[in-house]
Each structure stands twice: as structure tokens, then as C-alpha cells.
Scaffold this motif. Sequence first.
Motif, PDB file in Angstrom:
ATOM      1  N   TYR A  74      -3.537  10.479  13.716  1.00  0.00           N
ATOM      2  CA  TYR A  74      -3.654  10.839  12.294  1.00  0.00           C
ATOM      3  C   TYR A  74      -3.088  12.239  12.055  1.00  0.00           C
ATOM      4  CZ  TYR A  74      -6.357   6.956  10.358  1.00  0.00           C
ATOM      5  OH  TYR A  74      -6.751   5.727   9.880  1.00  0.00           O
ATOM      6  N   VAL A 116      -0.450   1.254  11.533  1.00  0.00           N
ATOM      7  CA  VAL A 116      -0.297   0.701  10.182  1.00  0.00           C
ATOM      8  C   VAL A 116      -0.833  -0.720  10.097  1.00  0.00           C
ATOM      9  CG1 VAL A 116       1.681   2.172   9.684  1.00  0.00           C
ATOM     10  CG2 VAL A 116       2.058  -0.109  10.687  1.00  0.00           C
ATOM     11  N   TYR A 146      -3.265  -1.339   7.263  1.00  0.00           N
ATOM     12  CA  TYR A 146      -2.644  -1.420   5.950  1.00  0.00           C
ATOM     13  C   TYR A 146      -1.979  -2.791   5.746  1.00  0.00           C
ATOM     14  CZ  TYR A 146      -3.046   3.581   6.910  1.00  0.00           C
ATOM     15  OH  TYR A 146      -3.514   4.805   7.280  1.00  0.00           O
ATOM     16  N   PRO A 166       3.566   5.915   7.764  1.00  0.00           N
ATOM     17  CA  PRO A 166       2.481   6.668   7.105  1.00  0.00           C
ATOM     18  C   PRO A 166       3.000   7.917   6.401  1.00  0.00           C
ATOM     19  CG  PRO A 166       1.866   6.040   9.341  1.00  0.00           C
ATOM     20  CD  PRO A 166       3.325   5.741   9.206  1.00  0.00           C
ATOM     21  N   ASP A 201      -6.200   7.164   4.563  1.00  0.00           N
ATOM     22  CA  ASP A 201      -5.917   5.729   4.482  1.00  0.00           C
ATOM     23  C   ASP A 201      -5.731   5.286   3.031  1.00  0.00           C
ATOM     24  OD1 ASP A 201      -6.024   5.453   7.211  1.00  0.00           O
ATOM     25  OD2 ASP A 201      -8.149   4.896   7.245  1.00  0.00           O
ATOM     26  N   GLN A 224      -2.391   6.336   1.824  1.00  0.00           N
ATOM     27  CA  GLN A 224      -1.343   5.457   2.337  1.00  0.00           C
ATOM     28  C   GLN A 224      -1.324   4.120   1.591  1.00  0.00           C
ATOM     29  OE1 GLN A 224       1.005   6.159   4.394  1.00  0.00           O
ATOM     30  NE2 GLN A 224       1.875   4.088   4.570  1.00  0.00           N
TER      31      GLN A 224
END
Length: 800
Positions: free
Chosen positions: A57, A64, A67, A86, A410, A413
Motif C-alpha cells: 500500500y 487489485v 477491486y 492503483p 481502497d 481506488q
Amino acid sequence: MRSDYSTYFPSQSVSDLEKLSEEYGLKIAKAIRHEWFSGTTSKYNSHQQKFDQLRLYARGEQSVQKYKNELSINGDLSYLNLDWKPVPIIPKFVDIVVNGMAQRNYEITAFAQDQYGVSKRTDYMESILRDMRSKEFNNAAKDLFSIDLYENSPDTLPETEEELALHMQLSYKQSVELAEEQAINVLMEASDYDLIRRRCLYDLTVLGISVTKTSFDYADGAKVKYVNPANVVYSNTESPYFDDIYYVGEVKEIPINELVKQFPNLTEEEIEEIVSKSGGYGYESYNRTQEKDRNKIEVMYFNFKTYMNNVYKLKSTKAGGEKIIEKDDSFNPPASMDGEYRKLERVVEVLYEGVFVLGCEKLLEWRMCPNMMRSDSEFNKVKMPYQIVAPRIYKDRIESLVGRITGFADMVQLTHLKLQQVMARMVPDGVYLDADGLAEIDLGNGTNYSPQEALNMFFQTGSIIGRSFTSDGNPNPGKVPIQQINNNVNGGKIQSLITTYNYYMQMIRDVTGLNEARDGSLPDKNALVGVQKLAAANSNTATRHILQSMLYLTAEAAECLSLRVSDIVQYSPTKQAFIQAIGAHNVATLEEIKDLYLYDFGIFIDLLPDEEEKAILENNIQMSLQQKTLDIDDAIDLRNVRNVKLANQLLKVKRKKKMQRDQAMQQQNIQAQAQANAQQQQAAAQMEIQKLQAKTEAESQLEQIKSQLQAQYLESEVNAKKQLMQYEFDLNSKMKNLELQTRKQSEGEREDRKDKRVDQQAMHQKEMIERRKQGDSVNNFESSGNDILSGGANMEKFDL
């Protein structure tokens, strides 16, 4: 719930000989393995996984997959053409914290706290106090008898005890303390501690924990090394400074050839056993996602803290003396021999070190540490070679700055991906063309309005031609044949997503305390400079625990190096090179370094002021200079003080002394003015006296001149009277002679003329009678009054 792993450790109440045995060390190693390396969900693997995710991070390289799972439909991503990379939001905040704190410089201060160093400092302070208290007497002795009784220079002598305290903190430094500071700085430079400090700041920001290790060997001397916190094992603790742990270690993945180099006594069978069994016994590493390298094995180096009984036999000799003999802790003299033997003992902490192959039952080394770090002030305590700090630890859970904001990162993103998705589905605006409406339009020249002409007119002029009624006279529903189609239906969605994006960015700032004033990303143009600085200062306060933790690590490392300096000077073959390296900075400290191991030092870290603190101090100095309560020489001295707190205290002292000097100068001016006035009055009085004296002298001279003239006049009068008296005497003499001559003539005539003589006698007698009757006697030939000085010649009697 956490298991009680302490039940797997052997008892510490056994004898020292048993603690030295390899079986005891193997029990310690197995207990540590059971606590940290049991299964894939072990504590060690959990730490490794957590720290690995936090580091990803912090680099903007997190997985990913989450996501994709969020945006996919039953795992299908075929309809999504998105950039999954990201957004590097967290790296920006990490760099702000790490780079900002890496710029904060510091100074390592050594303070001699042994008996000799303290007594030397006390003697110096007492000598200063004696000079301060006897200052007037010493000055009088120097002025009257030319005897200097000062023990210190009177020019730099403090005037108050407050100045003395500042003098002891700012100016006084023992040569051995300077040598110790230089020794620590040389060792840190040799260890590249500045780079280690940056890595530790990064770990504190990202992981919430940082570890260093101080080592010593006879070849390289003392070193400070960086340790990856993910590879560290330690006993359970609630202290953020890990000062109550009783074991600590680290896991290293080393090649087999390096292992054989470290332990040359290993046989080929033992090496083969280690290679074949490494990774067995339920040990699973988080890092084994890839195929294992058979040429490397994971080895745990650990230290275990326990206690040892130092036992001595005190024997009484026949000569009446006593002899001390060292014994082991099993020594226990019988009660019948108490008269001749006695037992002395003390309990001290000791460190054992071991090397254990993970996944294998092989203990490669177990021994008592040969060079334990002990302070002379606390000889029964021993320091761990590892320095660990985790400022936000609670029940073995470590919190970090990055860990606070991963959830918001998060969401940022996901918002970014949603923005891509909405933008991909956006289409441009179009027009609606009614062909029937165009067919009803007659341009008046027998031609109809074609669609192409209508579009050209619309795009070029924005105008269109239409008919309200048809040729039959009915209302024309297509009277506006061209209409614009607005396809910007996703504009509201984009604005909503941007608002959401900014919201989560602000949440990151709120959670971390890193506001816009700290990172300079969006300063308010209407905000005052002071408000911006205040906001930046508040942001620094929010991350101050990271800076304080780094200072603690630096202080601990410096203190360990201070204790290691004694080992270098006493035992290391690099002693001469080390001494020469320090002597290159200051040759005068070479003699002090040779006896450095005899001293005990306290190590302190003084954080140098940042630009904001320097600006505040400079503002105070400028105000004092403008108010003329500070001299320029004092301002130069204040700028050279690196401790802001001491600089402000010194500023107050300098201002007070300047005011006292100004008051004394003003008093001197008043006295000088009064003295000048008195001198002026005295001069005027003296002038008046001189005038009177001159007048008196003039009058006196005039009187003298008069007296002289009077004397000269009297002298001339005397001379004149003398001449007159002499003239008178001459006349009287002549008259007397004439009278005598006359008598002689009378006697001659008497003889010749008897008758005439008788007649003359008768006449003479008659004259005499008449004269008697008149009161006059005989004729007096002396002038009366001519012999008296009366200021006149008295010539009246001679007037005819």
C-alpha cells in the motif's frame, strides 16, 4: 484468544550449569518456534502478511483483485476495459512524513555520570560559586595587592545562579565527554546510520514498528544494523519500547555456504540433515509462495535473558586476612565451617545467544553472550542487542499511519475505477431530424428542403426552417424538423464521483493529521500566512510520536555504542585504527580515549530546531534588537545555540543583563552629569575665588607699591632732612666759631679797652637780666623739630 506460550519455556530457576547446557537452549528455541511458527496462520506469518500488505500500500502496489471482485459480475470482467493500476495516494503521504522528519537533525550528547566525572563537574561548579561569592574581595585583593585569587577567568564569570545553570549546560564540557561523543559519531558514520534512520522512519510510518541491532565483533568492532521488523520475534509485551521482553531474535535466510562459514564444525551429514529437514515439523513460511531455493535455509538467531548467581567463597586466612574464591551456584558450605568459610552471592541478569534452524530440531549454537552490554551505574542489568519501538502497540496489535488509511485508499481506488467506467459509457450530443417535417417545407422556388441542407444550415448558423401547418391546413406536428439531443446524462454521476473522491481524500487527511498546509497541495489563497503555519504545526503534532520513537531508537543505539566503545578500546584489534579515526577530528582527545572505558556515560539526544522554531527564535531576537534590549554580540551568540529552549532562556538572561547594564549606564550618566554640574559650579566658584584672589593680589600689590613709594618718599625725606640737619649743623658750627672768635676779640678788647669791657659787661649783664625776665636762656644753636620724620621738611622756621 491468545494461548499461554510461557508454559512451553523451561524454568529459569535451574542452576547456571543447566542453563549453559545445549538441552536447555533447545527447549528455549522450541518454545519460541511454538509461539511464532506453528502452522500457516502462525503469529510470524500473520506479521509477515500484514507488513507485506502495508508495504505494498505504501508503494502504491497493493493487489487489485479486491477491486476486480467488487466490479465484476460473477467473476466476469469481459465488458470492463479499465486501468486497474492503483492510484498512488498513500505514497505521497508516506513521503511527506518520512522526508519531513529525515530533515530534522539532532546532536548526541554524552554526560559523564560516574563518580569521577560527577565530582569533577561538581568541583568546577563549586569553584565558580566561590568566585561569584568572593568577587568583591578578589577584586579588592587584585587592586590593592596585585594578587589574583580567582580560580576561573573573571571575564566569563556568571553573575547569577541562573546564568551558572546555563553556563553548565552550554559551555562546560569535559574532554572525556567530547571524546565519547566523537567516538559515537565515528561509529555511526561507519555504520551509515543516516540511511538506517531513514529506513526506520519509513518502517515506523508504514508498519508502526522499527528495529535496529547493535553488534560487536573483534574484526569490525561495533556496528548498528537495520533489522526488518517482519523477521523479528520477541516475547509478549505491552511496552511500546519493548523494555520488558525476555527474548528477542530475527529470522535470516542465508545460503548454505554462509552457514558453513559461520559454523565450520558442521559435518557433511549434519549439513545434509539440515538441508533435507529444513521446512519440516509443521513450519510453513508466508514467503513460500514460490518454489523454495534449496541452497538457502531459514535460521533464527535469538537472545534469551535470564539471571545468574555470582557465588564467591570468602575464606579467612591464618594471618587474619580474607581471601575470595569464585565458585559456581552449587557451592554451599556446611554449617560447621561457618567460622572459616562464608558464602557471598549476587544476582545479575545475563544474556544467552542461540542459533536454531527453523523446521529442524538442530540447535547450531547456544552459549552465554561473551560481550554483554552493562552500564556501570546498573551493573546487575543487561541490555538487549536489539532496539525495538512500536509507539502504538496494544495487546500485540501494532497500529501504523498507513494502516489507518488503507480502507480509505481502497475507496479512492474504487471511485477512480467508477469514474473510468462512467466516462467509458459517455457519448457525444446529437440531433433529431424529422424527415416528414422537412417534406412539408416548400422553399418558394419549387424545391423542397433536403435533410443535408437543413443540417448544414443548422450546424453553420444554428437556424432552421419549419412550417406550423401542413399543406392541408392542419397543425404540423413536425414544425421543428431538427432538435438537439442532449446525451450528457452522466455529468451528474461524474460530479458525484468527484465529490466522493474528494471526501475520501479529506478523510485520509483527517485520519492522519496531514492537512493541506502540511503537504502544500491546496493552500487557501485567502488564508493568512500565520494560519497556514499554525495548521502545519498542528499537522506536525499529529505525527510527533513517529519522530519521538525515532529519537528513542537513536538514543538507544548511541547508548549501546557507548558501551561497545569500552570493548573496542580494551579488546578489539581495531583499537588503534579506531583511536586514530577519532583523533583525526580532535588530536587533543587521544589521551582521553585511551581511558574511555573507565567512565560511565549517559547519552541524550538533542533535537535541533526546525525552520519554524528558528523563525520564532529569530523573531524574538529581532524584537529585542529593535527594542534595544539586546546587543548584536549577544544575538550572534544566541543564534549559535542549537537548543531552542536553552536559547530562549539565554535570551531572557541576556535581556535582563542588558537592562541592568543600561540602568547602570544611565545611573553613571546621571552621576556623570551631576559630577559635571558640580565640577562646573566648583569651577565657577574657583573662578570667583581666583577673581577675588587676583583683586586682592592687585590691591596688595598696589599697597605694596604705595608702601614702597611711601618708603622711598620717607627715605628721600630722611636724606633731605639729613642734608638740612647737616647744613644746619654747619651753620651752627660756623656761628659757634664766630662766637668764639667774638669772645676772643672781646677779651682782647677787654685787655685793650678795660672801660669798654666793663661797659660791655654791664650791658651784657643787663641783656642777660632782660632775657631772664623774658624766659629765654642762652642761645640754642640746635634746630628743634628738624630730626623728626613728619612727612614734611619743616622749612618754615627758615623762612625769612
